[in-house]
Design a protein around this motif. Structure first.
Motif: not given
Length: 146
Positions: A42-50, A60-65
């Motif tokens: 889940e993209p961080l900007n979705l999780a925190y509502g921007g 986000q790249e680290q999470l994806q990796s």
């Protein structure tokens, strides 16, 4: 009981994913079905509502990796080929629905916490997957409340 041809196991890459993976492997073996694994970051900007004015791209790249590495470790343990591992980004329930339709999956397996009460019957992701799926959904109880 239906004979499933293509099973999609949605795993969250936590310790609890092992129970979902075990059930998926067993069901795929008993039906001689093709097993696919999916994890949705889940993209961080979705999780925190921007609402937070920060650039999350490196995080986000680290999470994806990390998610990609973990997903492939689960796949190796379950003997699932790399081309049947799907790492997606977005809202988990929507991504699982879209992938299941693209794969023509006839069963989705997802983890669910055994909470009390009707409103807490399923976790939010499991609930979302259940209510929007165009195929059967198996919710595997995970966590301490087993």
């Amino acid at each position: 009981m239906p004979n499933y041809q293509r099973i999609l196991a949605a795993i969250d890459l936590s310790d609890e994913a092992e129970a979902v993976l075990e059930r998926a492997v067993a069901m795929a073996a008993s039906d001689n079905a093709e097993l696919h694994l999916v994890h949705v970051v889940e993209p961080l900007n979705l999780a925190y509502g921007g609402d937070i004015p920060m650039d999350f791209s490196s995080v986000q790249e680290q999470l994806q990796s990390q998610a990609e590495e973990s997903l492939h470790q689960y796949a190796q343990r379950a003997n699932v080929a790399a081309e049947r591992c799907h790492l997606l980004s977005g809202r988990p329930d929507a991504q699982v629905h879209e992938l299941s339709e693209n794969l023509a999956a006839d069963l989705i397996i997802v983890g669910s916490h055994g909470r009390k009460g009707l409103a807490l019957l399923l976790g939010s992701t499991a609930n979302g997957v259940l209510h929007g799926a165009s195929c059967d959904v198996l919710a595997v109880r995970v966590g301490q409340d087993k």
